[in-house]
Design an enzyme around this catalytic site. Structure first.
Site, PDB file in Angstrom:
ATOM      1  N   HIS A 178     -32.113  45.489  34.944  1.00 60.60           N
ATOM      2  CA  HIS A 178     -31.809  46.264  36.039  1.00 60.60           C
ATOM      3  C   HIS A 178     -31.605  45.174  37.415  1.00 60.60           C
ATOM      4  O   HIS A 178     -31.697  45.563  38.481  1.00 60.60           O
ATOM      5  CB  HIS A 178     -32.959  47.198  36.437  1.00 60.60           C
ATOM      6  CG  HIS A 178     -33.044  48.151  35.173  1.00 60.60           C
ATOM      7  ND1 HIS A 178     -32.596  49.209  35.085  1.00 60.60           N
ATOM      8  CD2 HIS A 178     -34.379  48.052  34.418  1.00 60.60           C
ATOM      9  CE1 HIS A 178     -32.961  49.952  34.112  1.00 60.60           C
ATOM     10  NE2 HIS A 178     -34.143  49.048  33.583  1.00 60.60           N
ATOM     11  N   SER A 299     -15.094  25.599  52.258  1.00 67.24           N
ATOM     12  CA  SER A 299     -14.173  26.669  53.235  1.00 67.24           C
ATOM     13  C   SER A 299     -13.427  25.839  54.211  1.00 67.24           C
ATOM     14  O   SER A 299     -13.846  24.884  54.934  1.00 67.24           O
ATOM     15  CB  SER A 299     -15.236  27.676  53.841  1.00 67.24           C
ATOM     16  OG  SER A 299     -14.694  28.165  54.794  1.00 67.24           O
ATOM     17  N   LYS A 305     -19.916  25.347  53.750  1.00 62.82           N
ATOM     18  CA  LYS A 305     -19.664  26.118  52.708  1.00 62.82           C
ATOM     19  C   LYS A 305     -19.744  25.279  51.458  1.00 62.82           C
ATOM     20  O   LYS A 305     -18.843  24.359  51.446  1.00 62.82           O
ATOM     21  CB  LYS A 305     -18.644  27.434  52.622  1.00 62.82           C
ATOM     22  CG  LYS A 305     -18.903  28.350  53.515  1.00 62.82           C
ATOM     23  CD  LYS A 305     -19.915  29.448  53.404  1.00 62.82           C
ATOM     24  CE  LYS A 305     -19.694  30.241  51.997  1.00 62.82           C
ATOM     25  NZ  LYS A 305     -18.801  31.312  52.552  1.00 62.82           N
TER      26      LYS A 305
END
Ligand code: ARG
Length: 501
Positions: A178, A299, A305
């Site tokens: 889960h 990026s 990034k």
């Protein structure tokens, strides 16, 4: 090719729209190989003399060099095509197609070229055959080759995963159900989960290959060749095991392409799940993984990034693989026997799936080898959050407590830990005894990280000894699968080297 009974020329828009040459041009090596095999069969049936056969085989051998040369000249004479025949044909394909607006499909094209090269004799090649069996044969050859390539790529990826598993040693990580932390596992155990999936993919593709390896040549248009051909001649020449059993099935069957695209769709799911996990693991939130810089991008807007483009793109491409399988199934569904032109539309999804998986497997093994796991962060995550609760309950069951009761007592201990900000190992024996007198001093040894791993001492479990054995088993299976693909008959035929027949 078929204009004899027509009085009207084709509508020009329809004529160009129905042509498959723009995409089936890539079947040129397969079409040449199948044509050579057919030439041998009709020679044995007395249609060609020995010298005619020799001329025809030689002419067919010259078709690809001739087409490449012509294409190169049309581009100014110095185009350097790929190193293998298949990649050269692919590179030259747009030029070849542009030069031959008269060719309806690859079958027509090879006859046109052959006629240019050896003259009228070329017109005998089509004796006793039909394009319906030709396309079925070419596609089988194409898929067989694509399977062999995919199997090689899968082996390389499996090797990378097993090497990483070995290198991970006893590094521990949390496992999830889960997407909530569940129990600690060895990183190697997690990696080997993917190896298990890939072994199934491997065997699916091998099954598909074994089933597809029958030769449609001699099936004619639908009812079987109108010449008494010895069908084993062509089958053998092309590395097929036997001729197909039924001409109606042979000319309309695309199960081999369905098997192939469906196996790739499932493989795509596995690849996509791996890609998704790595994407998650490389986030600051997980922090389990440093993305290799040479496989990441920045990026243009945000200077800080480092983006997981490789895994994202792979996740996306898995969607394409699903698409190919669905497209093909939808085309075949409801087709009356035998050949229908709809089947022409089934080529491109097969090509696209083959190209997509080949692209994925050109980067995935190296990317996997370049992964760097942050062992400390993984271990820290495995040590917090009561991931040893199952092991703790198991300790009580060894003291004779029924599991349901043990579950409840450990649940109470977890509750106390949550309320006081401590792990199970930080509770005092006295506190634990308030939940049951079965708790003894040995409890703390039974819930260490190592003990928590090693209590899963079953086949397929994450106990350290089991995982060590599993790594060796996985390596052995790589070795035996490597030997098995090396022994495949057509691997020696080497379509890509145009050494067929
Ligand atoms: N280009 C066709 C295909 O790919 C070849 C078979 C054509 N047969 C026919 N009867 N029109 O399906």
């Amino acid at each position: 090719m078929w204009s004899g009974r027509f009085r009207e020329p084709l509508d020009p828009a329809f004529e160009s729209w129905q042509r498959s040459f723009p995409f089936d041009v890539r079947l040129l090596p397969q079409e040449v190989a199948a044509s050579k095999a057919h030439a041998r069969a009709i020679a044995a049936a007395g249609i060609l003399s020995a010298t005619e056969l020799a001329t025809m085989l030689d002419g067919l051998d010259r078709v690809i060099p001739f087409a490449l040369e012509e294409a190169s000249k049309s581009l100014g004479g110095d185009a350097a095509w790929g190193s293998s025949t298949a990649s050269a044909v692919l590179a030259a394909a747009p030029a070849i197609v542009a030069l031959h607006p008269e060719a309806e499909d690859i079958h027509h094209f090879v006859e046109l070229m052959l006629t240019k090269i050896i003259g009228e004799l070329a017109l005998k090649l089509h004796t006793g055959r039909s394009r319906n069996e030709q396309i079925a044969t070419d596609m089988r050859l194409f898929v067989r080759d694509a399977i062999d390539q995919t199997l090689r790529g899968l082996l390389s990826w499996r090797g990378a995963l097993v090497d990483q598993a070995r290198a991970a040693g006893e590094t521990v990580m949390p496992s999830y159900t889960h997407l909530q932390r569940a129990e600690p596992v060895l990183v190697a155990h997690w990696l080997l989960a993917y190896v298990s999936m890939l072994e199934r993919d491997f065997s699916r593709l091998e099954d598909c290959r074994a089933r597809l390896n029958v030769c449609p040549l001699g099936s004619g248009a639908i009812a079987g060749a109108t010449l008494a051909l010895d069908r084993t001649i062509a089958a053998e020449a092309l590395g097929f095991d036997v001729p197909t059993a039924n001409s109606m099935d042979a000319t309309s069957d695309r199960d081999f392409a369905l098997d192939f695209t469906q196996a790739l769709a499932t493989l795509g799911l596995h690849i996509s799940r791996f890609a998704e996990e790595l994407t998650l693991h490389s986030t600051a939130e997980f922090g389990f993984l440093d993305l290799p810089e040479r496989f990441s991008t920045g990026s243009s807007a945000m200077p800080q990034k480092k983006n997981p483009d490789l895994t994202e793109l792979i996740r996306g491409k898995a969607g394409r693989l699903q698409g190919a399988a669905v497209t093909l199934a939808t085309i075949v569904k409801g087709l009356p026997l035998a050949y229908n032109k709809d089947l022409q539309e089934g080529q491109e999804p097969v090509f696209d799936a083959a190209d997509t998986i080949s692209g994925i497997l050109s980067v995935l093994p190296e990317f996997t080898r370049a992964l760097h796991f942050r062992a400390d962060a993984m271990q820290a995550a495995a040590e917090k959050g009561y991931l040893n609760a199952m092991a703790a309950a198991t300790y009580l069951t060894h003291k004779g407590v029924p599991f349901r009761k043990a579950h409840e007592k450990i649940g109470q201990a977890v509750r106390l830990g949550l309320e006081t900000g401590r792990e199970l190992g930080e509770l005092s024996l006295e506190e634990l005894r308030s939940f049951g007198e079965e708790f003894g001093a040995g409890f703390f040894d039974a819930i260490t990280l190592e003990a928590t791993l090693d209590c899963h001492d079953v086949i397929g479990g994450t106990a350290r000894g089991r995982v060590r054995d599993a790594i060796e088993d996985a390596s052995r299976r790589i070795a035996s699968d490597t030997a098995s693909i090396a022994s495949k008959k057509s691997a020696k035929l080497g379509l890509e080297r145009n050494a067929l027949v």
